[in-house]
Design an enzyme around this catalytic site. Structure first.
Site, PDB file in Angstrom:
ATOM      1  N   SER A  94       0.833  -1.194   0.000  1.00  0.00           N
ATOM      2  CA  SER A  94       0.000   0.000   0.000  1.00  0.00           C
ATOM      3  C   SER A  94       0.874   1.253   0.000  1.00  0.00           C
ATOM      4  CB  SER A  94      -0.966  -0.048   1.187  1.00  0.00           C
ATOM      5  OG  SER A  94      -1.987   0.913   1.068  1.00  0.00           O
ATOM      6  N   ASP A 128     -10.016  -5.729  -3.586  1.00  0.00           N
ATOM      7  CA  ASP A 128      -9.506  -4.666  -2.723  1.00  0.00           C
ATOM      8  C   ASP A 128     -10.432  -3.450  -2.818  1.00  0.00           C
ATOM      9  OD1 ASP A 128      -8.010  -2.516  -1.633  1.00  0.00           O
ATOM     10  OD2 ASP A 128      -6.121  -3.459  -2.195  1.00  0.00           O
ATOM     11  N   HIS A 149      -7.298  -6.078   0.714  1.00  0.00           N
ATOM     12  CA  HIS A 149      -6.117  -5.257   1.003  1.00  0.00           C
ATOM     13  C   HIS A 149      -5.404  -5.686   2.288  1.00  0.00           C
ATOM     14  CE1 HIS A 149      -4.004  -1.522  -0.081  1.00  0.00           C
ATOM     15  NE2 HIS A 149      -3.961  -1.183   1.200  1.00  0.00           N
TER      16      HIS A 149
END
Length: 286
Positions: free
Chosen positions: A150, A227, A262
């Site tokens: 991320s 995600d 995620h």
């Protein structure tokens, strides 16, 4: 450079350690994790792989949730994972939001006051921490990789793209691939860098890919198809891939994982593949 060892735990015949040191770059004490595989404990030099974590994380998340140690042990890779921002500094507002300030250093060097005194995570990761590792751990010179998740995926990509040759391998889980065009990145860049779009571009992986003209670089991008931040246009891997398609100096591997989100459940599922990828590039006989 003095390191204070805070903990050590045997793990897959290696050792998971946590260290603290005084950072001259960040003007504060910083904590980072180090996994030493069996070969390193025997004093044999090993390649080193840096992992950069995402928003809200400390050094602990990756150590405790990803299960990477068994794979790093098998490939005899030293793995180093720093914190995500300076800690223990007094800046008004640094704890007001999850996506700016504490736990959200965005791996840039801040230009705006009051952040510029401490928030220089890019220089910390690519210079000071590399020097600390080289001076204190049994690493093989010139065998260094980087990956992240991320915000940390963004950090890994820009660290490699801005420093050709510093890292011999790079990969990213669900990276914030075009931060100048997404809400997370726009908030962070405005706060740390100011309003000049030219300043933003120098910290944006998609822009850096479009302008890259140095040593050929391969980027392994991994993305969960379920995600919610992908759907929310926070990640924008499609923009980076489009930029790479127009640049012969950049090669990409893109893997989209159906049904994965995620979270660290996603990272834990595919971290073995990433470590094997890095091991193949960092230890050619692997």
């Amino acid at each position: 450079m003095t390191l204070e060892q805070l903990s050590a735990n045997k793990c897959f015949e290696g050792e998971q350690r946590v260290y603290r040191h005084r950072s001259g770059t960040l003007n504060c004490d910083m904590t980072f994790g180090v996994f030493l595989p069996p070969a390193a404990l025997e004093g044999k030099p090993c390649p080193v792989l840096f992992f950069l974590s995402g928003l809200t994380c400390t050094h602990e998340n990756f150590i405790q949730k990803s299960g990477f140690q068994q794979h790093a042990a098998r490939h005899n890779l030293i793995v180093v994972n720093p914190d995500t921002s300076p800690r223990g500094v007094e800046i008004a507002g640094q704890d007001d939001a999850y996506d700016f300030g504490s736990g959200a250093g965005f791996y840039v060097d801040a230009k705006k006051e009051p952040w510029s005194k401490h928030y220089k995570m890019y220089s910390y990761v690519t210079q000071e921490l590399v020097d600390v590792v080289n001076a204190n751990l049994p690493v093989v010179p010139g065998r260094r990789g980087i990956f992240g998740h991320s915000m940390g995926g963004h950090g890994a990509l820009i660290s490699a793209l801005k420093n050709p040759g510093l890292y011999q391998s790079v990969s990213a889980f669900a990276p914030i691939a075009n931060p100048a065009e997404c809400p997370w990145g726009q908030k962070a860049f405005a706060g740390y860098l100011g309003s000049n779009p030219d300043d933003w571009a120098q910290w944006d992986a998609t822009h850096l890919v479009s302008q890259y003209e140095s040593t050929p670089q391969e980027l392994f991008i991994d993305q969960g198809a379920a995600d919610n931040f992908l759907a929310g246009k926070q990640l924008l891997p499609e923009n980076l891939l489009a930029a790479a398609d127009g640049n012969d100096h950049i090669q990409t591997i893109f893997k989209q994982r159906e049904g994965y989100d995620h979270s660290y459940f996603y990272i834990a599922t595919f971290v073995a593949e990433h470590i094997a990828y890095h091991a193949a590039l960092l230890t050619p006989s692997a």
